[in-house]
Design a protein around this motif. Structure first.
Motif, PDB file in Angstrom:
ATOM      1  N   ASP A  74     -18.214 -24.858  45.634  1.00 22.65           N
ATOM      2  CA  ASP A  74     -17.313 -25.254  46.722  1.00 22.65           C
ATOM      3  C   ASP A  74     -17.327 -24.168  47.789  1.00 22.65           C
ATOM      4  O   ASP A  74     -17.060 -22.998  47.495  1.00 22.65           O
ATOM      5  CB  ASP A  74     -15.892 -25.447  46.192  1.00 22.65           C
ATOM      6  CG  ASP A  74     -14.999 -26.202  47.158  1.00 22.65           C
ATOM      7  OD1 ASP A  74     -15.061 -25.918  48.367  1.00 22.65           O
ATOM      8  OD2 ASP A  74     -14.237 -27.065  46.694  1.00 22.65           O
ATOM      9  N   GLU A  75     -17.642 -24.539  49.012  1.00 30.93           N
ATOM     10  CA  GLU A  75     -17.729 -23.568  50.112  1.00 30.93           C
ATOM     11  C   GLU A  75     -16.383 -22.944  50.448  1.00 30.93           C
ATOM     12  O   GLU A  75     -16.330 -21.882  51.067  1.00 30.93           O
ATOM     13  CB  GLU A  75     -18.300 -24.235  51.367  1.00 30.93           C
ATOM     14  CG  GLU A  75     -19.786 -24.519  51.278  1.00 30.93           C
ATOM     15  CD  GLU A  75     -20.331 -25.072  52.582  1.00 30.93           C
ATOM     16  OE1 GLU A  75     -21.312 -24.517  53.101  1.00 30.93           O
ATOM     17  OE2 GLU A  75     -19.772 -26.068  53.074  1.00 30.93           O
ATOM     18  N   ARG A  76     -15.306 -23.584  50.058  1.00 25.07           N
ATOM     19  CA  ARG A  76     -13.981 -23.025  50.329  1.00 25.07           C
ATOM     20  C   ARG A  76     -13.675 -21.855  49.401  1.00 25.07           C
ATOM     21  O   ARG A  76     -12.726 -21.100  49.655  1.00 25.07           O
ATOM     22  CB  ARG A  76     -12.907 -24.109  50.170  1.00 25.07           C
ATOM     23  CG  ARG A  76     -13.035 -25.262  51.157  1.00 25.07           C
ATOM     24  CD  ARG A  76     -12.138 -26.427  50.774  1.00 25.07           C
ATOM     25  NE  ARG A  76     -12.490 -26.980  49.467  1.00 25.07           N
ATOM     26  CZ  ARG A  76     -11.840 -27.990  48.882  1.00 25.07           C
ATOM     27  NH1 ARG A  76     -10.821 -28.546  49.510  1.00 25.07           N
ATOM     28  NH2 ARG A  76     -12.229 -28.431  47.704  1.00 25.07           N
ATOM     29  N   VAL A  77     -14.460 -21.722  48.334  1.00 26.68           N
ATOM     30  CA  VAL A  77     -14.224 -20.679  47.338  1.00 26.68           C
ATOM     31  C   VAL A  77     -15.401 -19.708  47.252  1.00 26.68           C
ATOM     32  O   VAL A  77     -15.212 -18.494  47.124  1.00 26.68           O
ATOM     33  CB  VAL A  77     -13.964 -21.294  45.949  1.00 26.68           C
ATOM     34  CG1 VAL A  77     -13.722 -20.202  44.908  1.00 26.68           C
ATOM     35  CG2 VAL A  77     -12.784 -22.261  46.003  1.00 26.68           C
ATOM     36  N   VAL A  80     -21.967 -20.174  49.699  1.00 23.49           N
ATOM     37  CA  VAL A  80     -22.981 -21.124  49.254  1.00 23.49           C
ATOM     38  C   VAL A  80     -24.199 -21.045  50.184  1.00 23.49           C
ATOM     39  O   VAL A  80     -24.080 -21.225  51.401  1.00 23.49           O
ATOM     40  CB  VAL A  80     -22.423 -22.556  49.255  1.00 23.49           C
ATOM     41  CG1 VAL A  80     -23.477 -23.539  48.768  1.00 23.49           C
ATOM     42  CG2 VAL A  80     -21.165 -22.642  48.388  1.00 23.49           C
ATOM     43  N   PRO A  81     -25.372 -20.767  49.619  1.00 25.36           N
ATOM     44  CA  PRO A  81     -26.588 -20.756  50.444  1.00 25.36           C
ATOM     45  C   PRO A  81     -26.840 -22.110  51.095  1.00 25.36           C
ATOM     46  O   PRO A  81     -26.433 -23.156  50.562  1.00 25.36           O
ATOM     47  CB  PRO A  81     -27.703 -20.427  49.441  1.00 25.36           C
ATOM     48  CG  PRO A  81     -27.004 -19.803  48.277  1.00 25.36           C
ATOM     49  CD  PRO A  81     -25.645 -20.444  48.213  1.00 25.36           C
ATOM     50  N   ILE A  82     -27.499 -22.108  52.218  1.00 25.60           N
ATOM     51  CA  ILE A  82     -27.741 -23.346  52.969  1.00 25.60           C
ATOM     52  C   ILE A  82     -28.450 -24.384  52.110  1.00 25.60           C
ATOM     53  O   ILE A  82     -28.101 -25.580  52.133  1.00 25.60           O
ATOM     54  CB  ILE A  82     -28.582 -23.042  54.238  1.00 25.60           C
ATOM     55  CG1 ILE A  82     -27.771 -22.178  55.205  1.00 25.60           C
ATOM     56  CG2 ILE A  82     -29.011 -24.337  54.915  1.00 25.60           C
ATOM     57  CD1 ILE A  82     -28.526 -21.759  56.441  1.00 25.60           C
ATOM     58  N   GLU A  83     -29.435 -23.942  51.325  1.00 25.56           N
ATOM     59  CA  GLU A  83     -30.207 -24.899  50.539  1.00 25.56           C
ATOM     60  C   GLU A  83     -29.408 -25.555  49.414  1.00 25.56           C
ATOM     61  O   GLU A  83     -29.869 -26.533  48.800  1.00 25.56           O
ATOM     62  CB  GLU A  83     -31.452 -24.220  49.963  1.00 25.56           C
ATOM     63  CG  GLU A  83     -31.187 -23.132  48.936  1.00 25.56           C
ATOM     64  CD  GLU A  83     -30.967 -21.758  49.590  1.00 25.56           C
ATOM     65  OE1 GLU A  83     -30.986 -20.759  48.847  1.00 25.56           O
ATOM     66  OE2 GLU A  83     -30.768 -21.694  50.823  1.00 25.56           O
ATOM     67  N   LEU A  87     -24.908 -29.619  47.384  1.00 23.84           N
ATOM     68  CA  LEU A  87     -24.383 -29.726  46.029  1.00 23.84           C
ATOM     69  C   LEU A  87     -22.908 -29.323  45.936  1.00 23.84           C
ATOM     70  O   LEU A  87     -22.316 -29.409  44.861  1.00 23.84           O
ATOM     71  CB  LEU A  87     -25.204 -28.838  45.082  1.00 23.84           C
ATOM     72  CG  LEU A  87     -26.691 -29.175  44.955  1.00 23.84           C
ATOM     73  CD1 LEU A  87     -27.386 -28.120  44.097  1.00 23.84           C
ATOM     74  CD2 LEU A  87     -26.888 -30.564  44.370  1.00 23.84           C
ATOM     75  N   ALA A  88     -22.347 -28.845  47.041  1.00 22.52           N
ATOM     76  CA  ALA A  88     -20.960 -28.363  47.040  1.00 22.52           C
ATOM     77  C   ALA A  88     -19.984 -29.537  47.038  1.00 22.52           C
ATOM     78  O   ALA A  88     -20.195 -30.540  47.735  1.00 22.52           O
ATOM     79  CB  ALA A  88     -20.703 -27.466  48.233  1.00 22.52           C
TER      80      ALA A  88
END
Length: 450
Positions: A74-77, A80-83, A87-88
């Motif tokens: 989760d990008e909020r936590v 996260v790499p772009i690739e 999947l987030a």
């Protein structure tokens, strides 16, 4: 001490099963929604053991067995790499997020159906709902409910057990009356209309049946002992199972209640107990221990349980069902439990049910221990009930629960844009405070019951 550890172990087993089911629901749907799952944890705190699957998910069994969680990318936590952003969790469509969050409670409901189906296939033994005593001037007495009435229906629903009767009665809280179809002692069918207008469950742990004045039929207590508690006054005096009580201090005993009254009024006093053992009469010296009653007074206590007279023919039924009928009954029972759980939440908010009846981990632990003691069928019934309650509780619209997340996602679905991070953060704080307050109150109720 044994009871404490038995209840604790039963609680851990029951909670671990239900938490695993709940979290697996989230996990299973997250995988199918192409969300990367980082960790599946049963318990909190220091990991006791861990392992990984081929997709890199970490599985953990942790030290504190009071819950669990599924951690997703989760990008909020996380950074996260772009690739991997596709999947987030936060980048998935809102319907996918709703499905992942709703899957936990749904898994609990499906588990309850399965457990109840297994229970029905094993066979359920229960007593017919035959009325034993009716309290004078009670709501039941005013409706002309009589001793010996066999309850057949509550409103328009057939009932086969006292649990069915109790659940149906609770579902009518807040209504004016409930129609009860009975077969009386003369085998005549009659309708009793019980006035429940203004009726509330406002006393701690008061049974609904007792509140309206009904005591279920039970065979009479005998003067023959069926159980002797360890380290009790009875065991120390040499009493044994199947001893029959005859007299106390040469005063003949006519029934069990007379014996109880004598013992309760004789704390720490030496008594001469006349018994029959293996057809031989003998006397024992016994000194009842003391314990404090609910009203604060000291009472004598022996630690014995009497045998019951035999049940009349036809009063006990054992019902077995095939696989399909068991699944259908399991689904119907689960739906009834879900509806009843939501009704009880509404009644708590409206004041129809006192918050004194809330129960926390201690109450659940005692219930788990007792159900295990009664056998596999009782434990399965307990698991189903708690599984439904866990699912319903998680659907409450508190932001720290699944229901709170669902509330935000449904708002997002309607507004076509997410709820602001600031609003969500405020909601989580308020929800956490409410949840902590409810937990503390339930724990206080548990402690007051000890």
């Amino acid at each position: 001490m044994f009871d404490f550890f038995w209840n604790l172990a039963s609680f851990i087993v029951a909670l671990s099963i239900l938490v695993t089911v709940h979290e697996y629901g989230h996990f299973w749907v997250a995988r199918r929604a192409k969300v990367e799952v980082l960790r599946f944890s049963i318990g909190f705190g220091k990991p006791l053991c861990r392992w990984y699957d081929k997709q890199g998910t970490e599985y953990v069994i942790a030290m504190i067995p009071l819950g669990g969680y599924v951690k997703m990318l989760d990008e909020r936590v996380d950074d996260v790499p772009i690739e991997r952003r596709h999947l987030a969790f936060n980048n998935k469509p809102v319907l996918s997020r709703i499905a992942v969050v709703a899957a936990g409670p749904l898994a609990n409901f499906l588990f309850a159906i399965l457990v109840l189906a297994v229970m029905y296939m094993i066979g359920v033994q229960s007593a017919k709902p035959v009325v034993g005593e009716v309290q004078v001037n009670s709501r039941a007495a005013m409706a002309n409910v009589q001793s010996g009435d066999h309850i057949l229906m509550m409103s328009d629903k057939e009932v086969e057990t006292w649990q069915d009767v109790t659940f149906s009665l609770m579902s009518h809280l807040g209504e004016e009356y409930i129609e009860v179809k009975v077969q009386d002692a003369q085998q005549q069918i009659a309708i009793r209309k019980i006035n429940v207008n203004g009726w509330k469950l406002d006393k701690q742990d008061e049974a609904p049946l007792h509140a309206i004045g009904i005591t279920p039929f039970r065979p009479a207590l005998t003067l023959t002992l069926g159980h002797i508690a360890d380290n009790s006054a009875a065991q120390q005096a040499g009493l044994k199972v199947n001893d029959t009580l005859l007299a106390v201090n040469n005063q003949p005993l006519s029934d069990w209640q007379q014996f109880v009254q004598i013992i309760q009024s004789s704390a720490n006093q030496n008594l001469t107990l006349s018994i029959e053992r293996n057809t031989i009469n003998q006397s024992l010296e016994i000194t009842p221990h003391e314990r404090r009653a609910d009203d604060g007074t000291l009472q004598g206590f022996l630690g014995v349980v009497p045998l019951l007279e035999k049940w009349p023919d036809g009063y006990i039924e054992t019902r077995h069902y095939g696989p399909w009928d068991s699944m259908v009954l399991g689904a119907e029972k689960t739906f009834d439990l879900i509806r009843l759980s939501f009704d009880m939440i509404g009644n708590l908010l409206s004041g129809q049910v006192s918050v004194k009846n809330l129960s926390g981990p201690v109450g659940i632990a005692v219930g788990a221990g007792n159900s295990v003691s009664y056998g596999i069928v009782a434990f399965l019934s307990f698991l189903a009930l708690i599984s439904v309650n866990l699912g319903v509780f998680n659907l409450l619209p508190l932001p720290v629960l699944d229901g709170g997340h669902l509330m935000y996602y449904i708002i997002e679905l309607i507004r076509k844009k997410p709820v602001s991070e600031k609003t969500q953060e405020l909601g989580f704080k308020v929800g956490a405070m409410v949840l902590i307050a409810l937990t503390c109150f339930a724990l206080l109720n548990d402690v007051s019951r000890l």
